[in-house]
Design an enzyme around this catalytic site. Structure first.
Site, PDB file in Angstrom:
ATOM      1  N   GLU A 126      -3.379   6.598  -7.965  1.00 52.41           N
ATOM      2  CA  GLU A 126      -3.096   7.456  -6.802  1.00 52.41           C
ATOM      3  C   GLU A 126      -1.801   7.038  -6.125  1.00 52.41           C
ATOM      4  OE1 GLU A 126      -3.187   5.177  -4.234  1.00 52.41           O
ATOM      5  OE2 GLU A 126      -4.037   3.888  -5.819  1.00 52.41           O
ATOM      6  N   GLU A 159      -1.422   3.227  -7.867  1.00 50.75           N
ATOM      7  CA  GLU A 159      -0.814   4.041  -8.935  1.00 50.75           C
ATOM      8  C   GLU A 159      -1.647   4.030 -10.218  1.00 50.75           C
ATOM      9  OE1 GLU A 159       3.196   2.803  -9.773  1.00 50.75           O
ATOM     10  OE2 GLU A 159       3.867   3.045  -7.701  1.00 50.75           O
TER      11      GLU A 159
END
Lengths: 338, 338
Positions: A161, A304
């Site tokens: 994310e 991420e």
């Protein structure tokens, strides 16, 4: 999970040319993978990481060290291949799927999945982050993204994310669902100082007090405290589990999504691997609640999907030793003395 | 280590598109690799694991769960590609170099490096495991093996070993060099029970009392308490450091070799990475003494170099993020607000 495959995988482990149990977590991972995939000697053929990006209205309260412009800037960095997740995904030979599920900026790129539910959440310190309809749309988006990856043959997925402000949302969700004080599950995110941390805790307390989420209703918690990308990852996790595809969750934000997903569908838990233990202080509590032991502890706090993708090598090592090693009989090696 | 390269690598890390420090250990590994290789953005081109195999006279005392025949049997398993180290080395694209430095059996194979110093050590519970001349020959053998690998372009090496009884030797060496009671650094090896563990500790105490190793003389400790494969790995570590080649040490036995190597040449320590933390209880004490933090904690206790080779993926991830990520300026991403 499939108990026959688990039993057979355990029996195989006992015959491999090594002292019983000497490969530790690798043995457990191989056995769990067998149960997930219904194969005694599972293989992974196609790896992917889903990076869900969205903005957070609560950044108006000054909870992050970075300006919110960084969310779209980093999305473009992912698409250009210049972020940490890109480097690690290339190493792991994993596809990177970037989803704009709620970035507060106009973004277009041929490789971007544009699935904006809204332009960032509302400021949860003053109102619900999103509506019930929006939270369902975000989860459905995640389900659709995962369904498409499954159709393309992806058989190991990592969650990732990007969203300035999203540790604030994850902390609020975690405090609510675990029923612990906000200060126990609130960390420094991208790197705030002591004073900013105190402020961040206060904003989370305010958001919970103002919205009064129903802790028995995970969707209510998710809608009120937000995170379009967190809701999207809930959908990814639920769809992966439904397809018997193992999911490696990344750090604190991904784990908040896992917490919601397992609250909605407890069976999903068995399809999860915890990629790593983050520096964010709420992460350990979530993993304990889910009964997951992290595969890596490298003091990462980037998100991420970085830790999850790095953990793919551990899972691959577990599967390779499990499938490729000779048995005592095959190799003519004496077993332990009785 | 090269301080200019370290400074420049640190400066590069600060410009990459991530919050400062958010890649945790990966950042530290990249910076250390820069210092070792004198390159700001180091790359690894050829990986290898050296597996040193030898027998231990102390097995006559019944210290192991497996018969000593397993040493040559496992050497043949390594050469046939059927052991855990083979599976993990294929995954990591690492060459496996198997060295017979003292197996108590006749072994021939085109891929085996036959460098037998003697057919197993003597029983250290009753006499010195080997002579001073033999320990020097074993170290020299390790140096020559590593020199050859360096000449072939190997630029990242892992240490591995095989030898029934070698946790007994490693525990004795560790107890002596760290000046701690044998029971603090003696574990279950391949899987002995409580009674056997008590016996193993007693044998180690007997070996130390009988041989009276001079703890100020690491070579005296190594000769008397033995381990031809441990002595060989001392040579590998010293030669790798001399060539500025990073060494990933594996579990307890490899770390006992590192302890001796660093006692002989303190500068060698900066070229070491600890691949993982073993279940063997003496391992943590050695790593603390050497100031090394393990890259993995997967409850492994197999040896062979397995944890070290698995850790190659972490080092690779550190180098890839360090070299491949865009800077804030390159990607047009805003840095932290002042």
């Amino acid at each position: 999970l499939d108990t026959d495959s688990i039993e057979q995988a355990r029996a195989r482990q006992a015959q491999l040319t090594k002292p019983a149990g000497s490969l530790g977590r690798l043995e457990e991972v191989a056995v769990q993978m067998a149960g997930i995939t219904r194969s005694v000697t599972p293989i992974v053929q196609r790896r992917a990481v889903v990076v869900m990006a969205a903005d957070h209205g609560v950044t108006a309260e000054g909870v992050s060290a970075y300006p919110k412009d960084v969310t779209p800037q980093m999305v473009l960095n992912f698409l250009a291949g210049g972020a940490a997740i890109n480097a690690l995904a290339r190493q792991a030979q994993a596809d990177v799927t970037v989803v704009d599920i709620g970035v507060a900026a106009d973004l277009e790129h041929p490789q971007l999945l544009s699935r904006k539910v809204r332009r960032g959440t509302a400021n949860m310190a003053r109102e619900a982050a999103m509506s019930q309809a929006e939270v369902l749309q975000a989860i459905t988006t995640g389900i659709e993204v995962m369904e498409n990856l499954a159709a393309q043959g992806v058989d190991l997925v990592a969650t990732g994310e990007m969203g300035i402000g999203n540790t604030t949302a994850a902390s609020a969700i975690t405090a609510s669902l675990l029923n612990v004080p906000a200060e126990h599950v609130t960390g420094r995110g991208t790197g705030i100082d002591d004073q900013q941390l105190t402020h961040k805790v206060r904003i989370i307390e305010q958001a919970i007090a103002h919205n009064v989420p129903d802790v028995e209703q995970p969707l209510d918690v998710l809608a009120k405290l937000g995170g379009l990308e967190i809701a999207g990852l809930v959908g990814v996790i639920l769809a992966a589990a439904a397809h018997r595809i193992p999911v490696i969750i990344d750090g604190f934000i991904s784990s908040a999504a896992a917490l919601v997903a397992v609250a909605l569908a407890p069976a999903a838990r068995d399809y999860l691997f915890a990629g790593h233990l983050s520096v964010e202080r709420g992460h350990r509590l979530i993993l304990e609640k889910l009964g997951l032991e992290p595969l890596l502890t490298l003091h990462l706090r980037l998100g991420e999907g970085t830790g999850a993708v790095l953990a793919m090598h551990i899972i691959e090592g577990a599967l390779r030793t499990h499938s490729e090693m000779s048995t005592f009989a095959e190799a003519g090696v004496s077993d332990k003395e009785a």
